[in-house]
Motif scaffolding. Structure first.
Motif, PDB file in Angstrom:
ATOM      1  N   LEU A 179      -5.812   5.550   3.819  1.00  0.00           N
ATOM      2  CA  LEU A 179      -5.177   4.658   4.778  1.00  0.00           C
ATOM      3  C   LEU A 179      -3.658   4.724   4.651  1.00  0.00           C
ATOM      4  CD1 LEU A 179      -5.776   2.631   6.977  1.00  0.00           C
ATOM      5  CD2 LEU A 179      -5.683   0.826   5.268  1.00  0.00           C
ATOM      6  N   LEU A 223      -4.660   2.347  -6.225  1.00  0.00           N
ATOM      7  CA  LEU A 223      -5.267   2.671  -4.925  1.00  0.00           C
ATOM      8  C   LEU A 223      -6.664   3.245  -5.129  1.00  0.00           C
ATOM      9  CD1 LEU A 223      -2.453   4.556  -2.956  1.00  0.00           C
ATOM     10  CD2 LEU A 223      -3.323   2.262  -2.506  1.00  0.00           C
ATOM     11  N   THR A 224      -7.606   2.815  -4.282  1.00  0.00           N
ATOM     12  CA  THR A 224      -8.904   3.484  -4.288  1.00  0.00           C
ATOM     13  C   THR A 224      -8.782   4.687  -3.348  1.00  0.00           C
ATOM     14  OG1 THR A 224      -9.600   2.200  -2.393  1.00  0.00           O
ATOM     15  CG2 THR A 224     -10.122   1.299  -4.573  1.00  0.00           C
ATOM     16  N   LYS A 226     -11.289  -3.415  -0.547  1.00  0.00           N
ATOM     17  CA  LYS A 226     -11.614  -2.256  -1.376  1.00  0.00           C
ATOM     18  C   LYS A 226     -10.597  -1.118  -1.233  1.00  0.00           C
ATOM     19  CE  LYS A 226     -16.247  -3.159  -2.584  1.00  0.00           C
ATOM     20  NZ  LYS A 226     -16.074  -4.565  -2.360  1.00  0.00           N
ATOM     21  N   LEU A 227      -9.363  -1.503  -0.878  1.00  0.00           N
ATOM     22  CA  LEU A 227      -8.327  -0.475  -0.758  1.00  0.00           C
ATOM     23  C   LEU A 227      -7.592  -0.281  -2.088  1.00  0.00           C
ATOM     24  CD1 LEU A 227      -6.922  -1.521   2.728  1.00  0.00           C
ATOM     25  CD2 LEU A 227      -8.391   0.429   2.201  1.00  0.00           C
ATOM     26  N   LEU A 286       0.824  -1.201   0.000  1.00  0.00           N
ATOM     27  CA  LEU A 286       0.000   0.000   0.000  1.00  0.00           C
ATOM     28  C   LEU A 286       0.868   1.265   0.000  1.00  0.00           C
ATOM     29  CD1 LEU A 286      -3.099   0.008   0.132  1.00  0.00           C
ATOM     30  CD2 LEU A 286      -2.931   0.609   2.545  1.00  0.00           C
ATOM     31  N   LEU A 300      -6.010  -6.752  -0.218  1.00  0.00           N
ATOM     32  CA  LEU A 300      -6.247  -5.308  -0.298  1.00  0.00           C
ATOM     33  C   LEU A 300      -7.442  -5.019  -1.206  1.00  0.00           C
ATOM     34  CD1 LEU A 300      -2.572  -4.011  -0.636  1.00  0.00           C
ATOM     35  CD2 LEU A 300      -4.071  -3.781   1.354  1.00  0.00           C
ATOM     36  N   GLU A 310     -10.230   5.108  -0.484  1.00  0.00           N
ATOM     37  CA  GLU A 310     -10.004   4.622   0.889  1.00  0.00           C
ATOM     38  C   GLU A 310      -8.548   4.190   1.063  1.00  0.00           C
ATOM     39  OE1 GLU A 310     -13.996   2.803  -0.269  1.00  0.00           O
ATOM     40  OE2 GLU A 310     -12.561   4.211  -1.137  1.00  0.00           O
ATOM     41  N   GLY A 311      -8.046   3.515   0.039  1.00  0.00           N
ATOM     42  CA  GLY A 311      -6.669   3.031   0.096  1.00  0.00           C
ATOM     43  C   GLY A 311      -5.687   4.181   0.258  1.00  0.00           C
TER      44      GLY A 311
END
Ligand code: PHE
Length: 503
Positions: free
Chosen positions: A194, A187-188, A49-50, A12, A45, A190-191
């Protein structure tokens, strides 16, 4: 807050450091994680949904050994048809093929494809063929060369038409096509959030120990990043001048340091400067079509002043005031006006001398010349020539030999000798030879000599002129340790990348 495993965190964070989107291979390089570790992390991941996983397949085509062989030597059917055309042989192709260098298992292949491609027609009465005309280069041949040059490609890049040709190459077992799935992680929102929190919450690792850290004693509590000092660095191929261009530059430097000034002239010259001014008779064999490229459009160029032209004409006809008998033929202006791709840069030195007569003169050129030669491991139809002249009051052949010894020593060539030989425009004439211990042979470096009165008088030069000229590729081959001159011209990326900068 979601609890992530170590590899998931790392994936991530790596993603977030490189703009939130990257191919798995790229993430591997940056994070140092194994492919399988990243993929495992990516699955989780993506479930959380990250990130999103994008997949795309690519078809990669590469030549196999046989394909590479044919890319450089030509397809067997091409080699056979060339032979048939050259030898004028119109017998049975199977028989003819035995005279070529084709291996025995390639003969049926060559004959089979000659038929399939319709390059020959068999006469029904006796099974022989007529002499065919040379077929145009086929798409399969073009693609072979392209793939060889680029070390492969993807079908996507080749486009529809060429992809079909690629599939045929595979059927012919000259190439392999492999499917490869390219996975990209993104990456979304949310990702992204985070990843930022993770970075802020993580203990800071320092990659550099600074004086401040030592003075303040902070180094005791700082976590220092470990370096892997034995890890192999990745290969990089920075841009650099082509090896041949490096040789050109180097030659230029050597001349300049020896006090010479550079001159340059056009690639297209009149036969007058290329031949006549150098006392080469108009029926000289070197002028004939097989050696010289003549221009057909435009066919003719301008001549210098009448005074110079008349003097050259008379010198050819009867020696004029030079004491020579000349060549004893009727000199023709039209022949001298013809335009040629210059066959040597001596054309430029004599032209320069016609305009600069007072010594001392030291000029040189490193430039392209053209000769209609068969392309072989040691010959190309266009090449570089190194050329130099020295004009001064009392210079002699000794001075020329000394200058050349010094010149070639700067290329690391020590054992240089001068052997007598002949040029129509110099007397005495010689060639500089170098002994190469590695191959135990003498190699010719350049032609040299002192311009004859028949060359000097028409230009009104009253001083001795030392001149020499020779190929640059020869030097490059010695310097770079090559046994095939074509490598200098065929854009072999592999070789170009590996050859070092040597200035
Ligand atoms: N022009 C000659 C060649 O092309 C070389 C040469 C130059 C010879 C000057 C003598 C003097 O081979």
């Amino acid at each position: 807050m979601i609890k992530l495993r170590k590899n998931e965190q790392k994936t991530l964070q790596t993603l977030s450091n490189i703009n939130g989107k990257a191919a798995v291979d790229h993430i591997m390089e940056i994070s140092g994680l194994a492919h399988s570790a990243i993929m495992r992390a990516a699955m989780n991941l993506s479930e959380l949904k990250l990130i999103q996983i994008h997949e795309q397949t690519q078809k990669i085509i590469t030549l196999n050994e046989e394909g590479e062989d044919y890319a450089t030597q030509g397809l067997p059917e091409r080699r056979l048809i060339e032979y048939i055309i050259k030898s004028g042989n119109s017998g049975k192709p199977e028989e003819t093929a035995k005279n070529t260098k084709l291996k025995s298992h390639q003969i049926p292949i060559a004959v089979g494809w000659l038929h399939r491609k319709g390059w020959i027609k068999i006469k029904t009465d006796d099974g022989t063929i007529g002499t065919p005309t040379r077929p145009r280069e086929g798409d399969d041949e073009k693609l072979l060369k392209l793939l060889y040059r680029k070390g492969g490609s993807t079908l996507e890049k080749l486009g529809r038409e060429m992809s079909r040709v690629a599939v045929n190459l595979k059927r012919r077992k000259l190439a392999d096509i492999e499917e490869k799935t390219i996975r990209t992680l993104e990456l979304t929102k949310e990702g992204r959030n985070l990843a930022t929190q993770l970075t802020e919450g993580l203990p800071q690792e320092a990659s550099q120990l600074t004086p401040e850290m030592i003075i303040s004693g902070k180094w005791r509590t700082t976590k220092l990043r470990r370096f892997n000092v034995v890890a192999e660095g990745s290969q990089t191929y920075p841009g650099k001048a082509h090896p041949l261009q490096q040789m050109v530059n180097r030659t230029r430097q050597i001349f300049l340091r020896m006090g010479f000034t550079e001159i340059r002239g056009p690639l297209v010259e009149t036969a007058f400067w290329n031949f006549d001014a150098l006392f080469q008779p108009q029926d000289h064999p070197a002028r004939e079509m097989q050696d010289t490229f003549y221009l057909s459009v435009p066919e003719k160029g301008g001549l210098p002043s009448k005074q110079i032209v008349d003097a050259v004409a008379k010198t050819h006809e009867n020696g004029w005031i030079t004491g020579s008998k000349g060549w004893g033929y009727q000199w023709r202006k039209e022949e001298a006006q013809r335009l040629v791709l210059r066959t040597h840069t001596t054309a430029e030195t004599i032209k320069y001398l016609s305009r600069h007569r007072s010594p001392p003169i030291k000029v040189f050129s490193v430039d392209r010349v053209y000769r209609n030669e068969q392309l072989t491991y040691k010959n190309t139809a266009e090449f570089y020539q190194i050329e130099g002249i020295v004009v001064d009051k009392d210079v002699t052949l000794q001075d020329l030999m000394g200058t050349l010894k010094m010149f070639y020593r700067r290329f690391g060539l020590e054992k240089v000798e001068f052997w007598p030989c002949y040029f129509p425009y110099t007397e005495p004439s010689a060639q500089a030879m170098v002994y190469l211990p590695k191959i135990k042979r003498w190699i010719e470096l350049c032609g040299m000599g002192m311009f004859r009165p028949e060359v000097l008088a028409p230009m009104k030069i009253d001083y001795p002129v030392l001149a020499w000229g020779g190929g640059l590729e020869r030097l490059a081959m010695i310097e770079l340790g090559l046994d095939d001159i074509r490598l200098l011209y065929n854009n072999n990326l592999n070789w170009l990348r590996r050859s070092p900068l040597r200035l």
